[in-house]
Design a protein around this motif. Sequence first.
Motif, mmCIF file in Angstrom:
data_model
loop_
_atom_site.group_PDB
_atom_site.id
_atom_site.type_symbol
_atom_site.label_atom_id
_atom_site.label_comp_id
_atom_site.label_asym_id
_atom_site.label_seq_id
_atom_site.Cartn_x
_atom_site.Cartn_y
_atom_site.Cartn_z
ATOM 1 N N THR A 121 -10.537 -63.005 -20.094
ATOM 2 C CA THR A 121 -10.724 -64.305 -20.733
ATOM 3 C C THR A 121 -10.023 -65.406 -19.955
ATOM 4 N N ASN A 124 -11.866 -66.145 -16.639
ATOM 5 C CA ASN A 124 -13.064 -66.960 -16.867
ATOM 6 C C ASN A 124 -12.705 -68.403 -17.184
ATOM 7 N N TYR A 125 -11.655 -68.603 -17.970
ATOM 8 C CA TYR A 125 -11.198 -69.950 -18.298
ATOM 9 C C TYR A 125 -10.823 -70.717 -17.030
ATOM 10 N N HIS A 128 -13.962 -71.564 -14.813
ATOM 11 C CA HIS A 128 -14.892 -72.559 -15.358
ATOM 12 C C HIS A 128 -14.186 -73.808 -15.876
ATOM 13 N N GLN A 129 -12.939 -74.006 -15.503
ATOM 14 C CA GLN A 129 -12.142 -75.126 -15.971
ATOM 15 C C GLN A 129 -12.777 -76.462 -15.601
ATOM 16 N N GLU A 130 -13.232 -76.600 -14.379
ATOM 17 C CA GLU A 130 -13.771 -77.881 -13.922
ATOM 18 C C GLU A 130 -15.055 -78.238 -14.672
ATOM 19 N N GLU A 131 -15.919 -77.264 -14.896
ATOM 20 C CA GLU A 131 -17.158 -77.517 -15.635
ATOM 21 C C GLU A 131 -16.852 -77.979 -17.055
ATOM 22 N N GLU A 132 -15.896 -77.333 -17.702
ATOM 23 C CA GLU A 132 -15.516 -77.703 -19.063
ATOM 24 C C GLU A 132 -14.903 -79.098 -19.094
ATOM 25 N N TYR A 133 -14.098 -79.423 -18.097
ATOM 26 C CA TYR A 133 -13.449 -80.725 -18.001
ATOM 27 C C TYR A 133 -14.509 -81.826 -17.887
ATOM 28 N N LYS A 134 -15.526 -81.599 -17.048
ATOM 29 C CA LYS A 134 -16.608 -82.575 -16.883
ATOM 30 C C LYS A 134 -17.407 -82.729 -18.175
ATOM 31 N N ARG A 135 -17.649 -81.619 -18.872
ATOM 32 C CA ARG A 135 -18.393 -81.672 -20.124
ATOM 33 C C ARG A 135 -17.642 -82.494 -21.169
ATOM 34 N N ILE A 136 -16.350 -82.305 -21.259
ATOM 35 C CA ILE A 136 -15.536 -83.056 -22.225
ATOM 36 C C ILE A 136 -15.486 -84.534 -21.847
#
Length: 142
Positions: A121, A124-125, A128-136
């Motif tokens: 977990t 994976n976090y 994919h940190q950068e993708e999540e940051y951009k989404r937020i």
Amino acid sequence: MNSPESLSHTKWECKYHIIWIPKYRKKSLYKELRQYLGSILKDLALQKECKIEEGHLMSDHVHILISITAKYSVSQVVGFIKGKSAISIARTFMGRRKNFTGQSFWARGYYVSTVGRDEVTVRNYIRHQEEEYKRIEQLDLF
């Protein structure tokens, strides 16, 4: 799950999720510095007999999953990595040739969490940190 590491009288599996930021959370980790910093952090970890299992450099913070040998504390390793990398950054990117005082690249503290059985977990976090940051960030725009 990986097999535990060992010394002559010790077996361990100590993995930590560590996050730290540049001073004042400036967005200063970019392009050449980002590439340079990745290799420097891995080399410094190896000097303390540790291994960076996973890592990601964002523009304003660092995420790593690190395996630390049982003979060092987390604070010793993080202090060593942050201190030596700040000196290296100052010498390479700021034109300073000697050790300097009164300035630092990294903020004082850091966040640390033991990984335990959630290693997949955490990996994976970090990946994919950068993708999540951009989404937020996109959600905050509207």
